[in-house]
Write an enzyme that holds these catalytic residues in place. Structure first.
Site, PDB file in Angstrom:
ATOM      1  N   HIS A 123       0.837  -1.202   0.000  1.00  0.00           N
ATOM      2  CA  HIS A 123       0.000   0.000   0.000  1.00  0.00           C
ATOM      3  C   HIS A 123       0.877   1.259   0.000  1.00  0.00           C
ATOM      4  O   HIS A 123       0.920   2.020   0.967  1.00  0.00           O
ATOM      5  CB  HIS A 123      -0.925   0.008   1.227  1.00  0.00           C
ATOM      6  CG  HIS A 123      -2.017  -1.004   1.169  1.00  0.00           C
ATOM      7  ND1 HIS A 123      -1.830  -2.326   1.512  1.00  0.00           N
ATOM      8  CD2 HIS A 123      -3.326  -0.880   0.826  1.00  0.00           C
ATOM      9  CE1 HIS A 123      -2.975  -2.986   1.375  1.00  0.00           C
ATOM     10  NE2 HIS A 123      -3.902  -2.142   0.962  1.00  0.00           N
ATOM     11  N   ARG A 162     -12.856   1.233 -10.442  1.00  0.00           N
ATOM     12  CA  ARG A 162     -11.682   0.545 -10.980  1.00  0.00           C
ATOM     13  C   ARG A 162     -11.957  -0.054 -12.346  1.00  0.00           C
ATOM     14  O   ARG A 162     -11.079  -0.055 -13.213  1.00  0.00           O
ATOM     15  CB  ARG A 162     -11.199  -0.502  -9.975  1.00  0.00           C
ATOM     16  CG  ARG A 162     -10.586   0.166  -8.742  1.00  0.00           C
ATOM     17  CD  ARG A 162     -10.019  -0.769  -7.727  1.00  0.00           C
ATOM     18  NE  ARG A 162      -9.262  -0.008  -6.726  1.00  0.00           N
ATOM     19  CZ  ARG A 162      -9.381  -0.147  -5.427  1.00  0.00           C
ATOM     20  NH1 ARG A 162     -10.243  -1.026  -4.939  1.00  0.00           N
ATOM     21  NH2 ARG A 162      -8.662   0.595  -4.592  1.00  0.00           N
ATOM     22  N   GLU A 196       0.865  -6.962   0.864  1.00  0.00           N
ATOM     23  CA  GLU A 196       1.681  -7.019   2.075  1.00  0.00           C
ATOM     24  C   GLU A 196       0.844  -7.240   3.327  1.00  0.00           C
ATOM     25  O   GLU A 196       1.389  -7.279   4.434  1.00  0.00           O
ATOM     26  CB  GLU A 196       2.548  -5.754   2.216  1.00  0.00           C
ATOM     27  CG  GLU A 196       1.985  -4.621   3.044  1.00  0.00           C
ATOM     28  CD  GLU A 196       1.022  -3.732   2.291  1.00  0.00           C
ATOM     29  OE1 GLU A 196       0.947  -2.540   2.617  1.00  0.00           O
ATOM     30  OE2 GLU A 196       0.314  -4.225   1.374  1.00  0.00           O
ATOM     31  N   SER A 202      -4.574 -16.484   7.272  1.00  0.00           N
ATOM     32  CA  SER A 202      -3.991 -17.813   7.034  1.00  0.00           C
ATOM     33  C   SER A 202      -2.860 -17.718   6.019  1.00  0.00           C
ATOM     34  O   SER A 202      -2.601 -18.652   5.270  1.00  0.00           O
ATOM     35  CB  SER A 202      -5.064 -18.784   6.530  1.00  0.00           C
ATOM     36  OG  SER A 202      -5.624 -18.317   5.309  1.00  0.00           O
TER      37      SER A 202
END
Length: 303
Positions: A123, A162, A196, A202
Site C-alpha cells: 500500500h 476501478r 503485504e 492464514s
C-alpha cells in the site's frame, strides 16, 4: 458499523467522487493537505496506528521524527484519495504522464513473452494510478482482487471506479478469485495484487522489518501453478505531481522444496522487496491498520 454509519460512509465517498473530480487540481491538492493536517492533529486511531507502524520501519526515530513522519504520511494518504477521486476525469495524456516507473522493462518484456505476469505491491502511494497507467500507457488490461467493503453499495462504487480505469475486479471473498486469476495468467494475461497484508489470517509468515507478520500466499502460489512471472513493485511520491515507481527483478520459483517451502521463500522475497521500498519512502506507506503479529488479537484476525 451500523446501517446509518454505512449509509453515511457511502454518501461521503459518493460526494468525493462527484465533487472532488470537478475541482481544479491546485484546489484539490490544498483540500487534501488541509484534511490531512486536521486528521493528524486529532490523533485518532488511524494516525496513532500509522505512527506505531512507522516506528517499526524507522526504529531509531525520535518521537518528534515519528510525528513528522505521521503528518507526512497523512498528507500522502490524502493525496492518494484526492488523486483517486479525480482519476476518472483525467485525460489519457494526464494518466500517461502522471507516473514514471523505473525498470519497467521487466514488465513489458514479461507481457511480450506471453507467459503471464503477476505484479505484487504494498500500500504505497497510489496503486490505482499505477493501474490506470498500465491500462492507458501500456494498453494492457489486467485483473485484480478487491476486499468486500460494507456497505455493499460502497464496494460497488469501488468496483465501478476501478473497472472504469480498465481493470477487471474480482471479490476477495467467495473462493473463486484464485481460479479466475490462474486462468487469466495461463492465457498470458496480467494480474495485479496488493500483497503485504494478509486478509484471511492464514497467510505465509514472514519477517518484515525484523518482526513476524503474515502476507498472502496467492502471488507465490499463482506463479508456481501457472509459470507466470512474479514482479514486486514499489511506488512513491516526490515533490512533483508525477508519481514515481520501480519494477523490481522477478521473484524466481526455487528449484527445490515442496510447495509450502517454495511459497515461504518467494513470499519472503516479496516482503524484502516491499521493505526496501517502504524504508526508502516510509511516509508513502499507507498502513493505518495493524500488521505485525505482535499487534494482533489472536482471536480476531487483522483489523
Amino acid at each position: 458499523m451500523s446501517s446509518a454509519q454505512e449509509r453515511l460512509t457511502d454518501a461521503l465517498y459518493g460526494l468525493g467522487w462527484s465533487t472532488v473530480k470537478k475541482l481544479p487540481e491546485p484546489v484539490a491538492v490544498r483540500l487534501g493537505r488541509t484534511i490531512a493536517d486536521l486528521a493528524w492533529k486529532r490523533r485518532g486511531k488511524g494516525v496513532r496506528r500509522l505512527e506505531s507502524n512507522y516506528a517499526r520501519v524507522v526504529p531509531d526515530a525520535s518521537p518528534e521524527r515519528l510525528a513528522e513522519l505521521s503528518r507526512a504520511g497523512m498528507r500522502s494518504y490524502l493525496r492518494y484519495w484526492m488523486e483517486s477521486f479525480r482519476l476518472p476525469a483525467w485525460s489519457p495524456e494526464r494518466v500517461k504522464t502522471g507516473f514514471d516507473p523505473k525498470d519497467v522493462h521487466y514488465l513489458t518484456d514479461g507481457i511480450a513473452s506471453g507467459r503471464g505476469v503477476i505484479l505484487a505491491l504494498p500500500h504505497l502511494a497510489n496503486w490505482d494510478l499505477a493501474g490506470a497507467w498500465v491500462t492507458t500507457k501500456l494498453e494492457t488490461p489486467f485483473t485484480t482482487v478487491a476486499e468486500r467493503l460494507k456497505p455493499e453499495t460502497l464496494y460497488d462504487r469501488f468496483v465501478a471506479y476501478r473497472e472504469g480505469l480498465g481493470m477487471e475486479v474480482l471479490p476477495h471473498s467467495g473462493g473463486t478469485a484464485f481460479g479466475t486469476l490462474a486462468r487469466r495468467l495461463r492465457d498470458g494475461g496480467l494480474v495485479c495484487l496488493v500483497a503485504e497484508r494478509d486478509l484471511s489470517a492464514s497467510g505465509v509468515e514472514v519477517e518484515f522489518f525484523g518482526e513476524a507478520t503474515r502476507m498472502p500466499a496467492g502471488p507465490a502460489l499463482l506463479a508456481q501453478q501457472t509459470g507466470a512471472l512474479l514482479l514486486p513493485v514499489t511506488l512513491w511520491y516526490d515533490d512533483s505531481p508525477v508519481m514515481q515507481g520501480r519494477v523490481h527483478p522477478p521473484v524466481e520459483v526455487p528449484e527445490s522444496g515442496d510447495r509450502a517451502e517454495k511459497t515461504s521463500v518467494m513470499t519472503q522475497a516479496l516482503a524484502d522487496a516491499f521493505a526496501a521500498g517502504i524504508a526508502d519512502h516510509p511516509e508513502d506507506w499507507h498502513m493505518l491498520q495493524r500488521l505485525w503479529l505482535a499487534d494482533l488479537d489472536p482471536t480476531k484476525g487483522p483489523s
